[in-house]
Design a protein around this motif. Structure first.
Motif, PDB file in Angstrom:
ATOM      1  N   ASN A 132       0.814  -1.380   0.014  1.00 42.18           N
ATOM      2  CA  ASN A 132      -0.105   0.046   0.027  1.00 42.18           C
ATOM      3  C   ASN A 132       0.644   1.238  -0.055  1.00 42.18           C
ATOM      4  N   VAL A 133       2.066   1.265   0.495  1.00 41.54           N
ATOM      5  CA  VAL A 133       2.875   2.516   0.668  1.00 41.54           C
ATOM      6  C   VAL A 133       4.439   2.395   0.040  1.00 41.54           C
ATOM      7  N   LEU A 134       5.064   1.399   0.445  1.00 40.97           N
ATOM      8  CA  LEU A 134       6.447   1.321  -0.111  1.00 40.97           C
ATOM      9  C   LEU A 134       6.475   0.977  -1.500  1.00 40.97           C
ATOM     10  N   ASP A 135       5.818  -0.210  -2.278  1.00 36.42           N
ATOM     11  CA  ASP A 135       6.031  -0.337  -3.697  1.00 36.42           C
ATOM     12  C   ASP A 135       5.550   0.909  -4.332  1.00 36.42           C
ATOM     13  N   PRO A 136       4.373   1.376  -4.018  1.00 39.89           N
ATOM     14  CA  PRO A 136       3.880   2.583  -4.870  1.00 39.89           C
ATOM     15  C   PRO A 136       4.723   3.624  -5.023  1.00 39.89           C
ATOM     16  N   LEU A 137       5.281   3.905  -3.739  1.00 43.00           N
ATOM     17  CA  LEU A 137       6.199   5.030  -3.508  1.00 43.00           C
ATOM     18  C   LEU A 137       7.557   4.586  -4.448  1.00 43.00           C
TER      19      LEU A 137
ATOM     20  N   LEU B 252       6.487  13.305  -1.471  1.00 39.88           N
ATOM     21  CA  LEU B 252       5.858  12.292  -2.707  1.00 39.88           C
ATOM     22  C   LEU B 252       4.857  11.384  -2.023  1.00 39.88           C
ATOM     23  N   ILE B 253       5.062  10.787  -1.001  1.00 44.59           N
ATOM     24  CA  ILE B 253       4.065  10.159  -0.066  1.00 44.59           C
ATOM     25  C   ILE B 253       2.724  10.980   0.054  1.00 44.59           C
ATOM     26  N   GLN B 254       2.744  12.302   0.470  1.00 44.24           N
ATOM     27  CA  GLN B 254       1.711  13.060   0.492  1.00 44.24           C
ATOM     28  C   GLN B 254       0.960  13.309  -0.874  1.00 44.24           C
ATOM     29  N   SER B 255       1.811  13.758  -1.704  1.00 45.79           N
ATOM     30  CA  SER B 255       1.215  14.199  -2.901  1.00 45.79           C
ATOM     31  C   SER B 255       0.746  13.082  -3.777  1.00 45.79           C
ATOM     32  N   LEU B 256       1.474  11.825  -3.454  1.00 42.72           N
ATOM     33  CA  LEU B 256       0.287  10.765  -4.384  1.00 42.72           C
ATOM     34  C   LEU B 256      -0.865  10.385  -3.364  1.00 42.72           C
ATOM     35  N   GLY B 257      -0.908  10.758  -2.349  1.00 41.74           N
ATOM     36  CA  GLY B 257      -2.160  10.320  -1.528  1.00 41.74           C
ATOM     37  C   GLY B 257      -2.048   9.057  -1.002  1.00 41.74           C
TER      38      GLY B 257
END
Length: 132
Positions: free
Chosen positions: A38-43, A96-101
């Motif tokens: 949910n977080v690391l791979d999409p980031l 980037l984590i924030q801007s990607l939602g």
């Protein structure tokens, strides 16, 4: 899990140096998989280059050794401290984590972007953004 492994999230130089057994349990693997998916791979997909995990899962003995919070999400496999290799890149990851939602429970700028702490809780994310 595309870019990260459970072994990588459990690896700890501190645990190795101190002889601490930092092996995780099945429930920790479930939590780490959710964090990665949910977080690391999409980031990593959006960032476009490798991200290193400084600290992922910590057993209670390791968490105590590194002076982690007594309620740290690292102990349940729900958190990772990550770096892009420099404060400048860590700041980029943070925003980037924030801007990607991307869904997160806590997103913490640690020590002026020395690293970034990110945690994920299935269905219970508080979206806390902090600087320590």
């Amino acid at each position: 899990m595309k870019y990260f492994t459970i072994a990588e999230l459990c690896k700890s130089e501190t645990a190795d140096q101190l002889g601490i057994d930092n092996r995780c349990k099945k429930e920790h693997v479930v939590n780490m998989t959710a964090l990665v998916d949910n977080v690391l791979d999409p980031l990593r997909d959006a960032y476009g280059k490798p991200i290193r995990v400084n600290s992922g899962f910590r057993c209670p003995a390791l968490n105590k050794a590194v002076k982690g919070s007594a309620t740290s999400d690292h102990m349940t496999g729900r958190a990772a401290d990550i770096t892009g290799g420099s404060p400048k890149e860590n700041k980029r990851l943070f925003y980037l984590i924030q801007s990607l939602g991307l869904p997160f429970d806590q997103l913490i700028d640690e020590k002026n972007f020395a690293w970034v702490h990110v945690s994920y809780r299935e269905g219970a994310n508080r979206k806390q953004v902090l600087a320590l």
